[in-house]
Design an enzyme around this catalytic site. Structure first.
Site, PDB file in Angstrom:
ATOM      1  N   GLU A  98      75.927  21.725  50.058  1.00 12.80           N
ATOM      2  CA  GLU A  98      75.310  22.810  49.290  1.00 12.80           C
ATOM      3  C   GLU A  98      75.635  22.610  47.806  1.00 12.80           C
ATOM      4  OE1 GLU A  98      75.653  27.220  50.181  1.00 12.80           O
ATOM      5  OE2 GLU A  98      77.116  26.986  48.608  1.00 12.80           O
TER       6      GLU A  98
ATOM      7  N   ARG B  20      69.865  29.613  50.098  1.00 13.43           N
ATOM      8  CA  ARG B  20      70.526  28.874  49.013  1.00 13.43           C
ATOM      9  C   ARG B  20      69.550  27.950  48.291  1.00 13.43           C
ATOM     10  NH1 ARG B  20      74.036  31.789  50.805  1.00 13.43           N
ATOM     11  NH2 ARG B  20      76.268  31.322  50.802  1.00 13.43           N
TER      12      ARG B  20
ATOM     13  N   SER C 190      81.574  27.232  49.631  1.00 12.67           N
ATOM     14  CA  SER C 190      81.090  26.441  50.771  1.00 12.67           C
ATOM     15  C   SER C 190      80.587  25.103  50.256  1.00 12.67           C
ATOM     16  CB  SER C 190      79.910  27.139  51.459  1.00 12.67           C
ATOM     17  OG  SER C 190      80.291  28.383  51.951  1.00 12.67           O
TER      18      SER C 190
HETATM   19  N1  EPU Z   1      84.060  29.420  61.914  1.00 14.27           N
HETATM   20  C1  EPU Z   1      84.868  28.626  62.684  1.00 14.27           C
HETATM   21  N2  EPU Z   1      86.094  28.291  62.184  1.00 14.27           N
HETATM   22  C2  EPU Z   1      86.541  28.745  60.991  1.00 14.27           C
HETATM   23  C3  EPU Z   1      85.706  29.573  60.196  1.00 14.27           C
HETATM   24  C4  EPU Z   1      84.464  29.898  60.701  1.00 14.27           C
HETATM   25  O1  EPU Z   1      84.507  28.217  63.793  1.00 14.27           O
HETATM   26  O2  EPU Z   1      87.656  28.404  60.621  1.00 14.27           O
HETATM   27  C5  EPU Z   1      82.733  29.776  62.459  1.00 14.27           C
HETATM   28  C6  EPU Z   1      82.793  31.101  63.201  1.00 14.27           C
HETATM   29  O3  EPU Z   1      81.958  31.002  64.320  1.00 14.27           O
HETATM   30  C7  EPU Z   1      82.208  32.066  62.209  1.00 14.27           C
HETATM   31  C8  EPU Z   1      81.173  31.184  61.555  1.00 14.27           C
HETATM   32  O4  EPU Z   1      81.800  29.905  61.433  1.00 14.27           O
HETATM   33  O5  EPU Z   1      81.637  33.163  62.843  1.00 14.27           O
HETATM   34  C9  EPU Z   1      80.697  31.674  60.216  1.00 14.27           C
HETATM   35  O6  EPU Z   1      81.799  31.807  59.343  1.00 14.27           O
HETATM   36  P1  EPU Z   1      81.716  32.780  58.072  1.00 14.27           P
HETATM   37  O7  EPU Z   1      81.254  34.124  58.474  1.00 14.27           O
HETATM   38  O8  EPU Z   1      83.000  32.647  57.322  1.00 14.27           O
HETATM   39  O9  EPU Z   1      80.504  32.236  57.206  1.00 14.27           O
HETATM   40  P2  EPU Z   1      79.912  30.808  56.909  1.00 14.27           P
HETATM   41  O10 EPU Z   1      78.599  30.708  57.613  1.00 14.27           O
HETATM   42  O11 EPU Z   1      80.901  29.744  57.179  1.00 14.27           O
HETATM   43  C10 EPU Z   1      78.537  31.707  54.877  1.00 14.27           C
HETATM   44  C11 EPU Z   1      78.327  31.333  53.443  1.00 14.27           C
HETATM   45  C12 EPU Z   1      79.490  31.829  52.589  1.00 14.27           C
HETATM   46  C13 EPU Z   1      79.608  33.330  52.745  1.00 14.27           C
HETATM   47  C14 EPU Z   1      79.825  33.638  54.245  1.00 14.27           C
HETATM   48  C15 EPU Z   1      79.866  35.116  54.508  1.00 14.27           C
HETATM   49  C16 EPU Z   1      77.008  29.292  53.490  1.00 14.27           C
HETATM   50  C17 EPU Z   1      77.000  27.827  53.278  1.00 14.27           C
HETATM   51  N3  EPU Z   1      78.177  29.901  53.320  1.00 14.27           N
HETATM   52  O12 EPU Z   1      79.663  30.947  55.327  1.00 14.27           O
HETATM   53  O13 EPU Z   1      79.171  31.560  51.250  1.00 14.27           O
HETATM   54  O14 EPU Z   1      80.696  33.852  51.994  1.00 14.27           O
HETATM   55  O15 EPU Z   1      78.721  33.086  54.996  1.00 14.27           O
HETATM   56  O16 EPU Z   1      78.603  35.637  54.393  1.00 14.27           O
HETATM   57  O17 EPU Z   1      75.973  29.882  53.798  1.00 14.27           O
HETATM   58  C18 EPU Z   1      79.405  29.986  49.502  1.00 14.27           C
HETATM   59  O18 EPU Z   1      78.199  29.805  49.590  1.00 14.27           O
HETATM   60  O19 EPU Z   1      80.105  29.370  48.654  1.00 14.27           O
HETATM   61  C19 EPU Z   1      80.054  30.900  50.423  1.00 14.27           C
HETATM   62  C20 EPU Z   1      81.372  31.064  50.458  1.00 14.27           C
END
Ligand code: EPU
Length: 378
Positions: free
Chosen positions: A374, A196, A272
């Protein structure tokens, strides 16, 4: 066509958070030349902010200057020069290389395995490009489907999702120098992409307007299904993870996003809100011991560059009990606590900032990790 200039413009519909703020003037341009014309005459002492779809911004107050927005919209397949590709060499295309050319390319003759270079105007809505590629059977953008925002901002922010980042597709970024009006072209390597992050958010911040991006996509079968539950979701939907098309993967990604993230037309947010922190081994051990002591279950974590460990911010925020919490008009999304929302549509910047600070403090207090937003604060 002339520049569109709106004095005292209301920006509520120009930022996906729906903050009710305004700017001194909003200027929209449709070509590099229009942008140059504006730059020559502009009052130089005034602050300038270039926005895309406003999907990664938190306006904290009215903007005391000019907000610029690109309406340069085209998708133009280029002849791939020998040796060109992500991070490869490049020759800047000429000024008249079809900047406002309508998207009418016939790439149906492209052999199924061939790489295609696409030159795309900065004002194209990112997901329109993803849809266009999927319709043509081109791989590369499908996992990034439905990310809000426009192509120029995608290149600044290095958008990413489900195991893909736009930096892996970008060959070069065409810009206009906001001081001199000159065209400057940055190779992928010059953009210094990271998670990012890019040079446009650091040493080049505020100096350039992106006018077009050249991306490399391919007809070669190349689905990326290894992130999280993507493969599982594909098998559930199609009974197999073989013989897919970009459109099939796009559909699964869209359904996954819709299940987790607020619908932008219904609930204001900037996706995010925080970055996923990259922490040291020592910090990770602290998080693990807190989780053990408090019975929080296994800590999700992933090794990343520099010997660091990525722990999802969503997990820490979740474990601090923030899911679905409301503070006045601001709230935390209940299926993805990394997303702060304008719950009623009436949240003020201060309400969002208050919630942000409370979350940062609680995660720091419990896990010793400082979350960094972010979303860019303006
Ligand atoms: N998780 C929880 N509780 C929840 C949701 C998630 O504990 O309610 C934990 C779980 O362990 C899950 C982990 O968080 O495995 C990761 O969650 P997720 O796969 O939804 O991804 P993220 O790391 O939270 C990132 C990006 C998103 C992107 C997703 C999917 C960033 C800051 N965010 O989120 O990007 O859609 O991966 O690839 O890197 C954005 O940047 O606006 C965005 C939505």
């Amino acid at each position: 066509m002339a520049l569109t200039v709106i004095q005292g413009a209301d920006l509520s519909s120009r930022n996906t958070f729906g903050m009710r703020v305004s700017c001194r003037r909003l200027v929209e341009y449709r070509s590099e030349q229009e942008l140059r014309d504006y730059l020559v005459d502009r009052p130089s002492e005034e602050p300038l902010l270039h926005i895309g779809g406003g999907s990664n911004l938190l306006f904290t107050k009215d903007f005391p200057g000019t907000v610029l927005h690109s309406c340069i919209k085209f998708i133009e397949p280029l002849e791939a020069a020998a040796g060109e590709g992500s991070g490869g060499c490049c020759t800047p295309p000429g000024e008249n290389s079809g900047l406002l050319k309508k998207a009418s390319p016939d790439i149906s003759a492209t052999p199924a395995t061939e790489e295609v270079l696409l030159r795309v105007g900065a004002g194209v809505v990112w997901d329109d490009l993803c849809a266009w590629c999927a319709e043509k059977g081109l791989w590369g953008t499908e996992n990034l489907s439905l990310i809000p925002g426009e192509v120029g901002a995608a290149a600044v922010q290095n958008i990413g999702a489900y195991g893909r980042e736009v930096k892996d597709l970008i060959v070069r970024v065409e810009c206009i120098d906001l001081k001199t009006g000159e065209k400057v072209v940055f190779d992928n390597g010059d953009c210094r992409y990271g998670y990012r992050d890019s040079a446009f958010k650091n040493e080049l911040k505020g100096k350039y307007a992106v006018t077009a991006v050249v991306l490399k996509v391919t007809g070669e079968y190349s689905p990326e299904l290894d992130y999280g539950h993507v493969r599982e979701a594909v098998i559930r939907e199609y009974g197999s993870d073989e013989k897919l098309t970009p459109m099939m993967v796009r559909k699964v990604i869209i359904d996954t996003r819709k299940g987790k993230l607020p619908e932008p037309s219904e609930v204001g947010s900037a996706g995010s809100f925080f970055r996923n922190p990259y922490i040291t081994e020592n910090q990770y051990r602290t998080v693990e011991s807190v989780a053990e002591r408090e019975g929080l279950g296994p800590v999700p974590h992933f090794p990343v560059e520099g010997g660091l460990v990525k722990v999802p911010a969503a997990w820490m925020i979740d474990k601090c009990g923030w899911k679905g919490v409301r503070r006045g008009n601001a709230g935390v999304w209940d299926t993805q606590p990394l997303v702060l929302v304008n719950a009623t549509g009436k949240a003020s910047p201060d309400e969002i900032l208050g919630l942000e600070n409370e979350i940062i403090a609680s995660v720091k207090n419990r896990f010793g990790v400082t979350l960094v937003p972010e979303v860019e604060h303006i």
